[in-house]
Write an enzyme that holds these catalytic residues in place. Structure first.
Site, PDB file in Angstrom:
ATOM      1  N   LYS A 105       0.850  -1.322  -0.073  1.00 17.58           N
ATOM      2  CA  LYS A 105      -0.027  -0.473   0.337  1.00 17.58           C
ATOM      3  C   LYS A 105       0.885   1.102  -0.143  1.00 17.58           C
ATOM      4  CE  LYS A 105      -4.639   0.262   0.525  1.00 17.58           C
ATOM      5  NZ  LYS A 105      -5.532  -0.269   0.013  1.00 17.58           N
ATOM      6  N   TYR A 218     -20.147   8.162   0.171  1.00 19.47           N
ATOM      7  CA  TYR A 218     -20.505   8.197  -1.583  1.00 19.47           C
ATOM      8  C   TYR A 218     -19.581   8.586  -2.582  1.00 19.47           C
ATOM      9  CZ  TYR A 218     -24.635   8.243  -3.840  1.00 19.47           C
ATOM     10  OH  TYR A 218     -25.539   7.334  -5.337  1.00 19.47           O
ATOM     11  N   GLY A 222     -18.709   3.641  -3.318  1.00 22.03           N
ATOM     12  CA  GLY A 222     -20.244   4.082  -2.526  1.00 22.03           C
ATOM     13  C   GLY A 222     -21.403   4.075  -3.386  1.00 22.03           C
ATOM     14  N   TYR A 223     -21.204   5.326  -4.146  1.00 21.29           N
ATOM     15  CA  TYR A 223     -22.074   5.838  -5.641  1.00 21.29           C
ATOM     16  C   TYR A 223     -21.887   4.338  -6.429  1.00 21.29           C
ATOM     17  CZ  TYR A 223     -23.233   6.287 -10.443  1.00 21.29           C
ATOM     18  OH  TYR A 223     -23.875   6.455 -12.170  1.00 21.29           O
TER      19      TYR A 223
HETATM   20  N1  GLU Z   1      -7.387  -0.351  -3.573  1.00 23.72           N
HETATM   21  C1  GLU Z   1      -8.087  -1.277  -3.708  1.00 23.72           C
HETATM   22  C2  GLU Z   1      -7.777  -1.804  -2.949  1.00 23.72           C
HETATM   23  O1  GLU Z   1      -7.731  -1.050  -1.064  1.00 23.72           O
HETATM   24  C3  GLU Z   1      -7.480  -1.567  -4.674  1.00 23.72           C
HETATM   25  C4  GLU Z   1      -5.764  -2.010  -5.318  1.00 23.72           C
HETATM   26  C5  GLU Z   1      -5.059  -2.463  -6.280  1.00 23.72           C
HETATM   27  O2  GLU Z   1      -6.075  -2.687  -7.504  1.00 23.72           O
HETATM   28  O3  GLU Z   1      -4.374  -3.217  -6.267  1.00 23.72           O
HETATM   29  O4  GLU Z   1      -8.233  -2.870  -2.283  1.00 23.72           O
END
Ligand code: GLU
Length: 415
Positions: A105, A218, A222-223
């Site tokens: 991340k 949203y 959400g949307y």
């Molecule tokens: N940010 C999204 C998640 O938490 C997608 C991560 C990605 O596509 O690598 O799953």
């Protein structure tokens, strides 16, 4: 909102999982720390001519199962521990839907709502320059997350390609379709969650065409969740909210009208023919399905006892604290845990990686069908594990995901 350190929550969750699975302490120790992380400071020229220094992070949590994968958040409250927690959840998420990937991340402390497009572009490019050595199509592939968009992915891909002196579309996913993005990536997180809700309704005997739904948050997830609950199931969206408050209407809110309201006024609060309510009220509403689709830590020990939904489908990452988990479980509420419910995003990101490697785009029907298979099979494996071990759905998801990660760590000789 309680101030809870999300990485402490991750460690508690791993301890609980280790207890259930009788894991060796050395295995638990590996699962409790990121393999590597990078902290960066990025000077960025602002529109008024001044230079501001932004802090950012990229964490590779565990790469036993392959190239690390996970989004980048732009958020004013970002901390290294939030990024570590989100990176850990990416490891379990990818393993649970059986993608050959590890978890990572990224995050930048900034407030995109107060930045111009030019400032966001310069920050996005600065981030890629700072983490250039740390990411790559065969190493670590970022994607969008809270407050980052396909346009931001396009700038990041371009910066990476400029530095590499060759087109590198595979360095990032969630790109616009015209530059190597996958069809179906835009609503993939919400759609994957819908497949889980559909299966959960079958298990619980709920008729979704008569169901009521409340959506907390949203943004993209959400949307699209509101829209797909109506389009796929004919369910009625009775409440929506965002960081500024919420809107309620017993006879149903049109998701597009709420979307237009948010685009023009920056909030869903004033949607026509709705009553204004607080965001907290949404969590306590008497509905069939509650969808937390914003940020972490919203269902806590304080309000979990008041949740009345039959299904809580966690499209956000980490919306429920461990204390709240126990209360929801005791009260018989069916929780579809975050790293199962929102795994559709990374699943279609993985499809995007495959399409980029092969230079061969798939059709939308291919994407939906393959996503449905992955989500449906993961959902049932978690429900079955939860019944077999008599544990809650999150613990069951942990057991399924962690056994896959541990198997690979053993094969590789790490433990
Ligand atoms: N940010 C999204 C998640 O938490 C997608 C991560 C990605 O596509 O690598 O799953």
């Amino acid at each position: 909102m309680e101030s809870i350190n999300p990485f402490d929550i991750v460690k508690q969750q791993i301890d609980k999982c280790a207890e259930i699975m009788h894991l060796d302490p050395s295995v638990t120790a590996i699962l409790k720390s990121p393999v590597r992380e990078l902290h960066v400071s990025m000077p960025v020229r602002m529109d008024d001519g001044s230079v501001r220094v932004f802090q950012g992070f990229r964490v590779h949590y565990n790469d036993a199962r392959g190239i690390t994968k996970g989004g980048i958040r732009f958020h004013p409250d970002e901390t290294i521990d939030t990024v570590r927690a989100l990176a850990a959840w990416m490891v379990w998420k990818c393993a649970l839907v059986d993608l050959p990937l590890g978890g990572a991340k990224g995050g930048v402390i900034c407030n995109p709502k107060e930045m111009s497009a030019g400032e966001l572009e310069r920050l996005s490019r600065a981030y890629v320059r700072s983490v250039f050595q740390f990411i790559g199509p065969e190493k670590d592939v970022p994607a969008p997350d809270v407050y980052t968009t396909p346009q931001i992915m396009a700038w990041m891909m371009d910066e990476y390609s400029v530095i590499s002196q060759k087109p590198q579309f595979g360095v990032i996913t969630g790109k616009p379709v015209s530059i190597g993005g996958s069809v179906g990536r835009g609503d993939a997180t919400a759609r994957g969650g819908m497949y889980c809700i559909r299966e959960a309704a079958k298990v619980l005997g709920i008729d979704l065409s008569k169901a009521t739904v409340a959506v907390y948050g949203y943004g993209n997830a959400g949307y699209n969740a509101a829209r797909l609950c109506r389009d796929l199931f004919g369910a009625r969206i009775v409440a929506v909210c965002d960081s500024k408050g919420g809107a309620f209407c017993e006879t149903g809110i049109d998701p597009e009208t709420a979307y237009r309201c948010k685009s023009s006024t920056s909030t869903v609060c004033g949607v026509r023919d709705t009553d204004r309510i607080s965001s907290d009220e949404i969590l306590e509403m008497d509905v069939d399905v509650l969808i937390p689709a914003a940020i972490e830590g919203v269902i806590t020990g304080k309000n979990a006892g008041k949740v009345r939904a039959r299904i809580v489908a966690e499209l956000a990452n980490g919306p429920t604290t461990p204390e709240a988990d126990d209360i929801l479980f005791q009260n018989g509420i069916h929780v579809i845990p975050d790293f199962l419910c929102n795994a559709g995003g990374v699943t279609v990101s993985y499809f995007e990686m495959v399409q980029n490697f092969y230079l061969y785009p798939w059709t939308e029907a291919d994407v939906h069908e393959r996503l449905d298979k992955k989500m449906t099979s993961a959902y049932h494996s978690v429900v079955n594990t939860s019944r077999e071990y008599e544990i809650n759905m999150r613990q069951a998801a942990y057991v399924r995901a962690v056994e896959r990660v541990v198997e690979v760590m053993k094969l590789r000789g790490w433990v």
